[in-house]
Scaffold this motif. Sequence first.
Motif, PDB file in Angstrom:
ATOM      1  N   LEU A 316     -63.086 -70.994 -64.951  1.00  0.00           N
ATOM      2  CA  LEU A 316     -63.310 -69.492 -65.129  1.00  0.00           C
ATOM      3  C   LEU A 316     -62.493 -68.752 -64.127  1.00  0.00           C
ATOM      4  O   LEU A 316     -62.092 -67.581 -64.799  1.00  0.00           O
ATOM      5  N   MET A 317     -62.288 -69.060 -62.990  1.00  0.00           N
ATOM      6  CA  MET A 317     -61.578 -68.067 -62.148  1.00  0.00           C
ATOM      7  C   MET A 317     -60.128 -68.184 -62.634  1.00  0.00           C
ATOM      8  O   MET A 317     -59.747 -66.681 -62.606  1.00  0.00           O
ATOM      9  N   ILE A 318     -59.376 -68.935 -63.232  1.00  0.00           N
ATOM     10  CA  ILE A 318     -58.135 -68.657 -63.545  1.00  0.00           C
ATOM     11  C   ILE A 318     -58.035 -67.482 -64.794  1.00  0.00           C
ATOM     12  O   ILE A 318     -57.247 -66.741 -64.918  1.00  0.00           O
ATOM     13  N   GLN A 319     -59.035 -67.601 -65.451  1.00  0.00           N
ATOM     14  CA  GLN A 319     -59.300 -66.686 -66.514  1.00  0.00           C
ATOM     15  C   GLN A 319     -59.763 -65.196 -66.030  1.00  0.00           C
ATOM     16  O   GLN A 319     -59.127 -64.230 -66.699  1.00  0.00           O
ATOM     17  N   TRP A 320     -60.452 -65.423 -65.091  1.00  0.00           N
ATOM     18  CA  TRP A 320     -60.798 -63.933 -64.518  1.00  0.00           C
ATOM     19  C   TRP A 320     -59.804 -63.243 -63.945  1.00  0.00           C
ATOM     20  O   TRP A 320     -59.764 -62.226 -64.129  1.00  0.00           O
ATOM     21  N   LEU A 321     -58.879 -64.034 -63.140  1.00  0.00           N
ATOM     22  CA  LEU A 321     -57.691 -63.627 -62.547  1.00  0.00           C
ATOM     23  C   LEU A 321     -56.659 -62.826 -63.493  1.00  0.00           C
ATOM     24  O   LEU A 321     -56.252 -61.841 -63.309  1.00  0.00           O
ATOM     25  N   VAL A 322     -56.665 -63.612 -64.850  1.00  0.00           N
ATOM     26  CA  VAL A 322     -55.761 -62.984 -65.798  1.00  0.00           C
ATOM     27  C   VAL A 322     -56.458 -61.824 -66.377  1.00  0.00           C
ATOM     28  O   VAL A 322     -55.833 -60.804 -66.641  1.00  0.00           O
ATOM     29  N   SER A 323     -57.463 -61.842 -66.289  1.00  0.00           N
ATOM     30  CA  SER A 323     -58.498 -60.524 -67.182  1.00  0.00           C
ATOM     31  C   SER A 323     -58.034 -59.243 -65.972  1.00  0.00           C
ATOM     32  O   SER A 323     -58.338 -58.218 -66.554  1.00  0.00           O
ATOM     33  N   LYS A 324     -58.188 -59.612 -64.654  1.00  0.00           N
ATOM     34  CA  LYS A 324     -57.753 -58.373 -63.803  1.00  0.00           C
ATOM     35  C   LYS A 324     -56.206 -58.087 -63.772  1.00  0.00           C
ATOM     36  O   LYS A 324     -55.844 -56.983 -63.568  1.00  0.00           O
ATOM     37  N   ASN A 325     -55.503 -59.284 -63.727  1.00  0.00           N
ATOM     38  CA  ASN A 325     -53.906 -58.941 -63.876  1.00  0.00           C
ATOM     39  C   ASN A 325     -53.499 -58.399 -65.144  1.00  0.00           C
ATOM     40  O   ASN A 325     -52.561 -57.415 -64.980  1.00  0.00           O
ATOM     41  N   PHE A 326     -54.193 -58.592 -66.004  1.00  0.00           N
ATOM     42  CA  PHE A 326     -53.767 -58.172 -67.516  1.00  0.00           C
ATOM     43  C   PHE A 326     -54.679 -57.503 -68.266  1.00  0.00           C
ATOM     44  O   PHE A 326     -55.186 -58.192 -69.270  1.00  0.00           O
ATOM     45  N   PRO A 327     -55.405 -56.619 -68.055  1.00  0.00           N
ATOM     46  CA  PRO A 327     -56.692 -56.260 -68.553  1.00  0.00           C
ATOM     47  C   PRO A 327     -56.614 -55.970 -70.031  1.00  0.00           C
ATOM     48  O   PRO A 327     -57.492 -56.010 -70.797  1.00  0.00           O
ATOM     49  N   GLU A 328     -55.380 -55.551 -70.387  1.00  0.00           N
ATOM     50  CA  GLU A 328     -55.075 -55.134 -71.780  1.00  0.00           C
ATOM     51  C   GLU A 328     -54.968 -56.430 -72.662  1.00  0.00           C
ATOM     52  O   GLU A 328     -54.926 -56.143 -73.922  1.00  0.00           O
ATOM     53  N   LYS A 329     -54.885 -57.576 -72.138  1.00  0.00           N
ATOM     54  CA  LYS A 329     -54.854 -58.841 -72.824  1.00  0.00           C
ATOM     55  C   LYS A 329     -56.182 -59.616 -72.739  1.00  0.00           C
ATOM     56  O   LYS A 329     -56.396 -60.425 -73.799  1.00  0.00           O
ATOM     57  N   LEU A 330     -56.878 -59.225 -71.616  1.00  0.00           N
ATOM     58  CA  LEU A 330     -58.307 -59.949 -71.811  1.00  0.00           C
ATOM     59  C   LEU A 330     -59.179 -58.967 -71.292  1.00  0.00           C
ATOM     60  O   LEU A 330     -59.119 -58.858 -69.836  1.00  0.00           O
ATOM     61  N   SER A 331     -60.145 -58.512 -71.953  1.00  0.00           N
ATOM     62  CA  SER A 331     -60.840 -57.382 -71.316  1.00  0.00           C
ATOM     63  C   SER A 331     -62.042 -57.998 -70.632  1.00  0.00           C
ATOM     64  O   SER A 331     -62.425 -58.945 -70.837  1.00  0.00           O
ATOM     65  N   ASP A 332     -62.696 -56.942 -69.931  1.00  0.00           N
ATOM     66  CA  ASP A 332     -63.913 -57.450 -69.030  1.00  0.00           C
ATOM     67  C   ASP A 332     -64.919 -57.944 -69.911  1.00  0.00           C
ATOM     68  O   ASP A 332     -65.761 -59.106 -69.505  1.00  0.00           O
ATOM     69  N   ASN A 333     -65.104 -57.285 -71.104  1.00  0.00           N
ATOM     70  CA  ASN A 333     -66.383 -57.822 -71.922  1.00  0.00           C
ATOM     71  C   ASN A 333     -65.864 -59.199 -72.670  1.00  0.00           C
ATOM     72  O   ASN A 333     -66.708 -60.048 -72.726  1.00  0.00           O
ATOM     73  N   ASP A 334     -64.727 -59.557 -72.883  1.00  0.00           N
ATOM     74  CA  ASP A 334     -64.309 -60.550 -73.450  1.00  0.00           C
ATOM     75  C   ASP A 334     -64.606 -61.994 -72.227  1.00  0.00           C
ATOM     76  O   ASP A 334     -65.122 -63.064 -72.659  1.00  0.00           O
ATOM     77  N   PHE A 335     -64.084 -61.413 -71.147  1.00  0.00           N
ATOM     78  CA  PHE A 335     -64.431 -62.463 -70.057  1.00  0.00           C
ATOM     79  C   PHE A 335     -65.684 -62.772 -69.929  1.00  0.00           C
ATOM     80  O   PHE A 335     -66.308 -63.943 -69.616  1.00  0.00           O
ATOM     81  N   LYS A 336     -66.597 -61.653 -69.953  1.00  0.00           N
ATOM     82  CA  LYS A 336     -68.255 -61.900 -69.785  1.00  0.00           C
ATOM     83  C   LYS A 336     -68.566 -62.941 -70.927  1.00  0.00           C
ATOM     84  O   LYS A 336     -69.610 -63.838 -70.635  1.00  0.00           O
ATOM     85  N   THR A 337     -68.336 -62.652 -72.123  1.00  0.00           N
ATOM     86  CA  THR A 337     -68.710 -63.742 -73.162  1.00  0.00           C
ATOM     87  C   THR A 337     -67.976 -65.207 -72.801  1.00  0.00           C
ATOM     88  O   THR A 337     -68.932 -66.148 -72.736  1.00  0.00           O
ATOM     89  N   ILE A 338     -66.847 -65.048 -72.357  1.00  0.00           N
ATOM     90  CA  ILE A 338     -66.385 -66.525 -71.724  1.00  0.00           C
ATOM     91  C   ILE A 338     -67.237 -67.025 -70.767  1.00  0.00           C
ATOM     92  O   ILE A 338     -67.788 -68.454 -70.607  1.00  0.00           O
ATOM     93  N   LEU A 339     -67.569 -66.412 -69.655  1.00  0.00           N
ATOM     94  CA  LEU A 339     -68.418 -66.670 -68.644  1.00  0.00           C
ATOM     95  C   LEU A 339     -69.767 -67.256 -69.181  1.00  0.00           C
ATOM     96  O   LEU A 339     -70.273 -68.216 -68.870  1.00  0.00           O
TER      97      LEU A 339
END
Length: 366
Positions: A316-339
């Motif tokens: 999860l950490m690696i995906q969360w980092l990417v969501s913060k580094n590149f929010p246009e590619k992985l949104s907060d809502n998309d990451f919450k679904t992953i979580l």
Amino acid sequence: MKKRFKRVLIIGICVLMISLLAGCSETKKDQSSEASKSERTITDLAGKSVTLPPVAEIKNVVIIAPPLLSTYISNQLSTENLVGVSAVALSEMNKALVDTFVPNNQAINTSFVSSSYESNTEELLKLDPDLILVYGDNQKKGLETIQVPVVDFFIKNQVNEDWSVQIDQLMREIFGLENDDSLQQEWDTANKKVDTILSEVQSTEKQKGLMIMSNTGDKITVRGAGTYGDDWLVKSGLVNAAAELTGDNIEVTMEQILAWNPDIVYVFRGLPATQYLSGAITGQDWSQIQAFKDGKIYNTPVGIMNWGTPCADSPLMIQWLVSKNFPEKLSDNDFKTILKEFYERRYEIKLTDEMIQSILTPVTGK
């Protein structure tokens, strides 16, 4: 008549196949049962051979190394056999989820081990352990002569995927578990998503990231090259602003940080990101740093453990980092679904919005 004969023949074949399958299943059960009744010798991550009792006889488990608790929970989905842990293992867990992950946390002994992870052997043996899990020689001090198997999870390289996966694999071997839901599978899924995103942004100039190891207000330490923090930054598509330094927990000045001028700052421990962003840290002016200007200073999430440490939540950490580094590619809502899907799949926990909030915006302090 022919149809009746054919039907009888088919029924006979089916019965025979069911009998054979049942026999195979029973044989597998018998073999598994036999394995659980015999001693085994394994090689721990430090390269030492350790003789373990049968799986069925491992009743009392002691865990000294904090990250190992997360993997133990991930694989066992129960802490009823856990009789002792270091206090740090529980304090590093999300406070809103401690009772969910470790419902018997009040009954588990934490007083036998010091804050530097050295055990009081006499107090430890009172727990009547069948197995002790440690990390490194320091945690084995005083345990060299006791008649209880001690398994060491120490590895030299500081690569989050390697260690979190090897922890998982060894834990599965210890407790006789299959690999059909291993942590490596979760990493494979995470890496596929991360690699796709990074391939889409590879033509852009890399941002500079900085991971704060600790900030007490009086002292700032960072995670330099060759550390778990460096691995997180680089694998998530950043350049480590502190790469000129080698090692972990290295003290630096605000002048050094200003010279590095990181685009993104991750806070592992110490004062929370809100204090950086509000200018509330006496003697530290973060306002001239790009990460401050863009509002990109974040606490590392805290779930089954603080995600800055390799643990059962690491994919999860690696995906969360990417969501913060590149929010246009992985949104907060998309990451919450992953979580949410990860926690239900791995821990059989259905996260509420409040739980998700507590994980992604943890309350931290000195």
